[in-house]
Design a protein around this motif. Sequence first.
Motif, PDB file in Angstrom:
ATOM      1  N   VAL A 243       0.831  -1.204   0.000  1.00  0.00           N
ATOM      2  CA  VAL A 243       0.000   0.000   0.000  1.00  0.00           C
ATOM      3  C   VAL A 243       0.863   1.251   0.000  1.00  0.00           C
ATOM      4  CG1 VAL A 243      -1.750   1.285   1.294  1.00  0.00           C
ATOM      5  CG2 VAL A 243      -1.899  -1.204   1.137  1.00  0.00           C
ATOM      6  N   VAL A 244       1.960   1.229   0.754  1.00  0.00           N
ATOM      7  CA  VAL A 244       2.821   2.405   0.869  1.00  0.00           C
ATOM      8  C   VAL A 244       3.401   2.812  -0.482  1.00  0.00           C
ATOM      9  CG1 VAL A 244       5.011   3.243   1.821  1.00  0.00           C
ATOM     10  CG2 VAL A 244       3.379   2.068   3.299  1.00  0.00           C
ATOM     11  N   VAL A 245       3.736   1.819  -1.324  1.00  0.00           N
ATOM     12  CA  VAL A 245       4.366   2.150  -2.604  1.00  0.00           C
ATOM     13  C   VAL A 245       3.363   2.317  -3.739  1.00  0.00           C
ATOM     14  CG1 VAL A 245       6.481   0.955  -1.935  1.00  0.00           C
ATOM     15  CG2 VAL A 245       4.772  -0.256  -3.303  1.00  0.00           C
ATOM     16  N   GLY A 246       2.058   2.076  -3.464  1.00  0.00           N
ATOM     17  CA  GLY A 246       1.062   2.358  -4.485  1.00  0.00           C
ATOM     18  C   GLY A 246       0.419   1.168  -5.147  1.00  0.00           C
ATOM     19  N   PHE A 247       0.751  -0.056  -4.708  1.00  0.00           N
ATOM     20  CA  PHE A 247       0.058  -1.222  -5.239  1.00  0.00           C
ATOM     21  C   PHE A 247      -1.295  -1.372  -4.539  1.00  0.00           C
ATOM     22  CE2 PHE A 247       4.495  -2.653  -6.239  1.00  0.00           C
ATOM     23  CZ  PHE A 247       4.335  -2.658  -7.617  1.00  0.00           C
ATOM     24  N   THR A 248      -2.234  -2.025  -5.201  1.00  0.00           N
ATOM     25  CA  THR A 248      -3.583  -2.155  -4.657  1.00  0.00           C
ATOM     26  C   THR A 248      -3.593  -2.956  -3.362  1.00  0.00           C
ATOM     27  OG1 THR A 248      -4.452  -2.106  -6.911  1.00  0.00           O
ATOM     28  CG2 THR A 248      -5.939  -2.883  -5.175  1.00  0.00           C
ATOM     29  N   ASP A 249      -2.859  -4.073  -3.344  1.00  0.00           N
ATOM     30  CA  ASP A 249      -2.821  -4.944  -2.175  1.00  0.00           C
ATOM     31  C   ASP A 249      -1.591  -5.834  -2.296  1.00  0.00           C
ATOM     32  OD1 ASP A 249      -3.535  -6.729  -4.194  1.00  0.00           O
ATOM     33  OD2 ASP A 249      -5.645  -6.810  -3.577  1.00  0.00           O
ATOM     34  N   GLN A 250      -1.440  -6.765  -1.347  1.00  0.00           N
ATOM     35  CA  GLN A 250      -0.262  -7.616  -1.371  1.00  0.00           C
ATOM     36  C   GLN A 250      -0.186  -8.519  -2.602  1.00  0.00           C
ATOM     37  OE1 GLN A 250       0.715  -9.639   2.276  1.00  0.00           O
ATOM     38  NE2 GLN A 250       2.175 -11.010   1.263  1.00  0.00           N
ATOM     39  N   PRO A 251      -1.297  -9.145  -3.057  1.00  0.00           N
ATOM     40  CA  PRO A 251      -1.189  -9.940  -4.283  1.00  0.00           C
ATOM     41  C   PRO A 251      -0.687  -9.120  -5.478  1.00  0.00           C
ATOM     42  CG  PRO A 251      -3.198 -10.506  -3.121  1.00  0.00           C
ATOM     43  CD  PRO A 251      -2.613  -9.323  -2.404  1.00  0.00           C
ATOM     44  N   HIS A 252      -1.087  -7.851  -5.540  1.00  0.00           N
ATOM     45  CA  HIS A 252      -0.610  -6.969  -6.609  1.00  0.00           C
ATOM     46  C   HIS A 252       0.899  -6.791  -6.508  1.00  0.00           C
ATOM     47  CE1 HIS A 252      -1.221  -2.870  -8.839  1.00  0.00           C
ATOM     48  NE2 HIS A 252      -0.763  -3.815  -9.638  1.00  0.00           N
ATOM     49  N   LEU A 253       1.398  -6.556  -5.288  1.00  0.00           N
ATOM     50  CA  LEU A 253       2.843  -6.467  -5.067  1.00  0.00           C
ATOM     51  C   LEU A 253       3.515  -7.792  -5.396  1.00  0.00           C
ATOM     52  CD1 LEU A 253       5.487  -5.249  -3.919  1.00  0.00           C
ATOM     53  CD2 LEU A 253       4.702  -5.961  -1.649  1.00  0.00           C
ATOM     54  N   ASN A 254       2.938  -8.892  -4.920  1.00  0.00           N
ATOM     55  CA  ASN A 254       3.542 -10.208  -5.158  1.00  0.00           C
ATOM     56  C   ASN A 254       3.797 -10.451  -6.638  1.00  0.00           C
ATOM     57  OD1 ASN A 254       3.239 -10.618  -2.437  1.00  0.00           O
ATOM     58  ND2 ASN A 254       1.673 -12.206  -2.605  1.00  0.00           N
ATOM     59  N   ARG A 255       2.800 -10.139  -7.458  1.00  0.00           N
ATOM     60  CA  ARG A 255       2.902 -10.412  -8.890  1.00  0.00           C
ATOM     61  C   ARG A 255       4.061  -9.633  -9.523  1.00  0.00           C
ATOM     62  NH1 ARG A 255      -1.824  -9.466  -9.775  1.00  0.00           N
ATOM     63  NH2 ARG A 255      -1.870  -7.375 -10.693  1.00  0.00           N
ATOM     64  N   HIS A 256       4.117  -8.348  -9.251  1.00  0.00           N
ATOM     65  CA  HIS A 256       5.171  -7.533  -9.864  1.00  0.00           C
ATOM     66  C   HIS A 256       6.536  -7.794  -9.232  1.00  0.00           C
ATOM     67  CE1 HIS A 256       2.580  -5.244 -12.515  1.00  0.00           C
ATOM     68  NE2 HIS A 256       1.747  -5.031 -11.517  1.00  0.00           N
ATOM     69  N   PHE A 257       6.557  -8.018  -7.932  1.00  0.00           N
ATOM     70  CA  PHE A 257       7.820  -8.261  -7.239  1.00  0.00           C
ATOM     71  C   PHE A 257       8.497  -9.513  -7.783  1.00  0.00           C
ATOM     72  CE2 PHE A 257      10.674  -9.219  -3.771  1.00  0.00           C
ATOM     73  CZ  PHE A 257      10.957  -7.992  -3.178  1.00  0.00           C
ATOM     74  N   ALA A 258       7.733 -10.594  -7.918  1.00  0.00           N
ATOM     75  CA  ALA A 258       8.297 -11.853  -8.403  1.00  0.00           C
ATOM     76  C   ALA A 258       8.765 -11.747  -9.851  1.00  0.00           C
ATOM     77  CB  ALA A 258       7.274 -12.973  -8.267  1.00  0.00           C
ATOM     78  N   ARG A 259       8.121 -10.902 -10.645  1.00  0.00           N
ATOM     79  CA  ARG A 259       8.499 -10.747 -12.058  1.00  0.00           C
ATOM     80  C   ARG A 259       9.729  -9.868 -12.232  1.00  0.00           C
ATOM     81  NH1 ARG A 259       3.371  -8.619 -15.065  1.00  0.00           N
ATOM     82  NH2 ARG A 259       4.590  -9.090 -16.942  1.00  0.00           N
ATOM     83  N   ILE A 260      10.168  -9.207 -11.157  1.00  0.00           N
ATOM     84  CA  ILE A 260      11.348  -8.353 -11.222  1.00  0.00           C
ATOM     85  C   ILE A 260      12.486  -8.914 -10.373  1.00  0.00           C
ATOM     86  CG2 ILE A 260      12.253  -6.102 -10.505  1.00  0.00           C
ATOM     87  CD1 ILE A 260       9.679  -4.836 -11.518  1.00  0.00           C
ATOM     88  N   VAL A 261      12.181  -9.318  -9.142  1.00  0.00           N
ATOM     89  CA  VAL A 261      13.204  -9.791  -8.218  1.00  0.00           C
ATOM     90  C   VAL A 261      13.460 -11.284  -8.379  1.00  0.00           C
ATOM     91  CG1 VAL A 261      13.886  -9.910  -5.787  1.00  0.00           C
ATOM     92  CG2 VAL A 261      12.575  -7.939  -6.616  1.00  0.00           C
ATOM     93  N   GLY A 262      12.411 -12.051  -8.719  1.00  0.00           N
ATOM     94  CA  GLY A 262      12.580 -13.479  -8.936  1.00  0.00           C
ATOM     95  C   GLY A 262      12.020 -14.344  -7.840  1.00  0.00           C
ATOM     96  N   VAL A 263      11.669 -13.753  -6.687  1.00  0.00           N
ATOM     97  CA  VAL A 263      11.045 -14.467  -5.576  1.00  0.00           C
ATOM     98  C   VAL A 263       9.931 -13.592  -5.028  1.00  0.00           C
ATOM     99  CG1 VAL A 263      13.151 -15.717  -4.953  1.00  0.00           C
ATOM    100  CG2 VAL A 263      12.650 -13.515  -3.872  1.00  0.00           C
ATOM    101  N   PRO A 264       8.946 -14.161  -4.314  1.00  0.00           N
ATOM    102  CA  PRO A 264       7.894 -13.345  -3.712  1.00  0.00           C
ATOM    103  C   PRO A 264       8.445 -12.484  -2.582  1.00  0.00           C
ATOM    104  CG  PRO A 264       7.249 -15.661  -3.852  1.00  0.00           C
ATOM    105  CD  PRO A 264       8.710 -15.602  -4.129  1.00  0.00           C
ATOM    106  N   PRO A 265       7.769 -11.394  -2.239  1.00  0.00           N
ATOM    107  CA  PRO A 265       8.265 -10.504  -1.176  1.00  0.00           C
ATOM    108  C   PRO A 265       8.393 -11.176   0.176  1.00  0.00           C
ATOM    109  CG  PRO A 265       6.053  -9.864  -1.902  1.00  0.00           C
ATOM    110  CD  PRO A 265       6.561 -10.854  -2.880  1.00  0.00           C
ATOM    111  N   GLY A 266       7.503 -12.136   0.494  1.00  0.00           N
ATOM    112  CA  GLY A 266       7.608 -12.818   1.775  1.00  0.00           C
ATOM    113  C   GLY A 266       8.895 -13.621   1.889  1.00  0.00           C
TER     114      GLY A 266
END
Length: 328
Positions: A243-266
């Motif tokens: 939410v702090v960075v502007g994604f709708t929710d955690q699944p939204h972050l998860n999707r983009h994070f994994a496609r850039i970093v290679g692993v989920p944020p958790g």
Amino acid sequence: MAGSGERARHWRYTELPGVDLLRARYIRKTFVRHTHENFVIAAIADGAEVFHHGGTDVYAGAGALALVNPDTPHTGRAGVPEGWRYGAVYPSPEVVAAIAAETTSIRGTPGFVSPVLDDPYTVGLVHQVLRAADEGNALAADTLLRVAVTRLLRLNGGPLPQRSVPTAGGGVAARARAVLEERMVDPPTLEKLAGDLGTSPFALLRAFRDAYGMPPHTWLTDARVRRARRLLDAGTAPAEAAVVVGFTDQPHLNRHFARIVGVPPGAYQRERKNVQDAEHRLLVPSDTWQNRSLQKTYAPEREEDRTPRPGESRTPPSYGTPSGSGSP
């Protein structure tokens, strides 16, 4: 990723400050266009990777290194049906600059000239850095990292060129970027952003692509993930960071994070917490238990630990410097 054959671990070793580490096997994984604040030194052990870099697709097979300078847009995907297995180190610009100043004659900001280098010797060094970090051998990890970076700079290094863009377009792009950084949670439309900057939407789009190698919306997603990484490093929960960075929710972050970093944020954050905990952990006569506690991975089995298939080669078995004439 369970059952897919894909696995990844993205972590830090407290004795290698300023360096991220990755060990992964991907088959169907696709990395979207993104950048890194650090250098990328990815050593391909098996299979092949294709990544878009500098306006064209480049290929890195087994025994080669994929090399990306900081803030350089690139993608990533499998180059063969079986995917690719690799280990990577991500040293910060400060780490690479310090090594270059001590061991090379490069003037200016050091970087890599070509995005791919065929050099099995350095591929072995990179995998040995990762193994030394896994085993808690700080002296070996630090030594081998310095040897690997020095060798790469001598074989494929030079001063990074200064980014040059047309004055007018570059100024508009820089102002647009500043607006997006400030309004990351609630960004304007392209039309509104262009109007506020006194230009047209397509003129802004062209200027931004020329300056940063990607359109504004792609850059914004990349910037959000970067900021989310800093928040996760600081202990912010993934749902809150989203939410702090502007994604709708955690699944939204998860999707983009994994496609850039290679692993989920958790999974990413758990490794950071392990490093922080290790810094405060009491020393014991044998650090085997400590290392075992640090080796939680995104998938249950480390590629290096499984029994090789018939005829399959394995990454060099020790973390000592490989023998041979290739030493820098």
